[in-house]
Design a protein around this motif. Sequence first.
Motif, PDB file in Angstrom:
ATOM      1  N   ALA A   4     113.309  79.500  71.597  1.00  0.00           N
ATOM      2  CA  ALA A   4     112.703  78.849  70.254  1.00  0.00           C
ATOM      3  C   ALA A   4     112.282  80.126  69.676  1.00  0.00           C
ATOM      4  N   VAL A   5     112.453  80.180  67.938  1.00  0.00           N
ATOM      5  CA  VAL A   5     111.869  81.429  67.543  1.00  0.00           C
ATOM      6  C   VAL A   5     110.879  80.469  66.648  1.00  0.00           C
ATOM      7  N   LEU A   6     109.661  81.129  66.688  1.00  0.00           N
ATOM      8  CA  LEU A   6     108.557  80.733  66.192  1.00  0.00           C
ATOM      9  C   LEU A   6     108.026  81.835  64.911  1.00  0.00           C
ATOM     10  N   ARG A   7     107.929  81.254  63.665  1.00  0.00           N
ATOM     11  CA  ARG A   7     107.451  82.218  62.732  1.00  0.00           C
ATOM     12  C   ARG A   7     106.179  82.144  62.622  1.00  0.00           C
ATOM     13  N   GLU A   8     105.482  83.417  62.312  1.00  0.00           N
ATOM     14  CA  GLU A   8     104.212  83.560  61.986  1.00  0.00           C
ATOM     15  C   GLU A   8     103.980  83.834  60.557  1.00  0.00           C
ATOM     16  N   ASP A   9     103.611  82.869  60.015  1.00  0.00           N
ATOM     17  CA  ASP A   9     103.368  82.753  58.498  1.00  0.00           C
ATOM     18  C   ASP A   9     102.086  81.987  58.261  1.00  0.00           C
ATOM     19  N   PRO A  10     101.459  82.509  57.168  1.00  0.00           N
ATOM     20  CA  PRO A  10     101.859  83.852  56.334  1.00  0.00           C
ATOM     21  C   PRO A  10     101.592  85.261  56.699  1.00  0.00           C
ATOM     22  N   GLN A  11     100.728  85.127  58.027  1.00  0.00           N
ATOM     23  CA  GLN A  11     100.414  86.591  58.164  1.00  0.00           C
ATOM     24  C   GLN A  11     100.930  86.749  59.625  1.00  0.00           C
ATOM     25  N   ILE A  12     101.004  87.989  59.945  1.00  0.00           N
ATOM     26  CA  ILE A  12     101.295  88.246  61.661  1.00  0.00           C
ATOM     27  C   ILE A  12     100.252  88.341  62.505  1.00  0.00           C
TER      28      ILE A  12
END
Length: 230
Positions: free
Chosen positions: A74-82
């Motif tokens: 699974a790819v999990l985006r960190e948004d809006p900040q890292i």
Amino acid sequence: MRPTALMLFAAGFGTRMRPLTDDRPKPLIEVAGRPLIDHALALAEGAGLNRIVVNAHYRAGQIESHLAGRHGIAVLREDPQILDTGGGLRHALPLLGEGPVFTLNSDAVWTGPNPLATLAAAWDPARMDGLLLLIPRGRATGHAGTGDFLTDADGRLTRGPGAVYSGAQILRTDGLAEIPEPVFSLNRLWDRMLAEGRLFGVLHPGGWCDVGHPDGIAEAEALLAGQGDA
């Protein structure tokens, strides 16, 4: 119990890798004909891990496209900040599940025994909240510095010039809930474990190369070709 889930860190900006990272995330830079992230995922497959979460921020769409359709990832985006390593791991816990997890950086290559299997064999939850895989300073290819940790006769860690942290570990994640900030390093968790005498280390007996800058690609390819093994 042996952990079965892996957090693979792939969200960084790769600033030391510029200009190669101007148009791609560092995990997609190729070493010996394969993207760095595929070298890391091969280790996970070799260790029999069945649940993998990859965090992504910088050029996240490229990471998602590269891993699309791969079973158990699974790819999990960190948004809006890292979120840094600690915040990123905590963000992924709903997908990783309960219990200790492996974490692995995606910017290194390895020779010798599977590093995740080495960690699993040494993991003792009765004594440990964290187990870091370390590299003797003389075999830390591509890494500058005096080292990160000293070990006692039982493998218990203290900070100081000595072995180099490799980017692979097993961690209990309970303590993450006690850190209030959304963005923080796993050093915060390590400090708590160090204070309680529950952070340990084990040495990797093979080769390792930190691919953190463009020159590291040639060093890593030499290692994989057998020219840099200890």
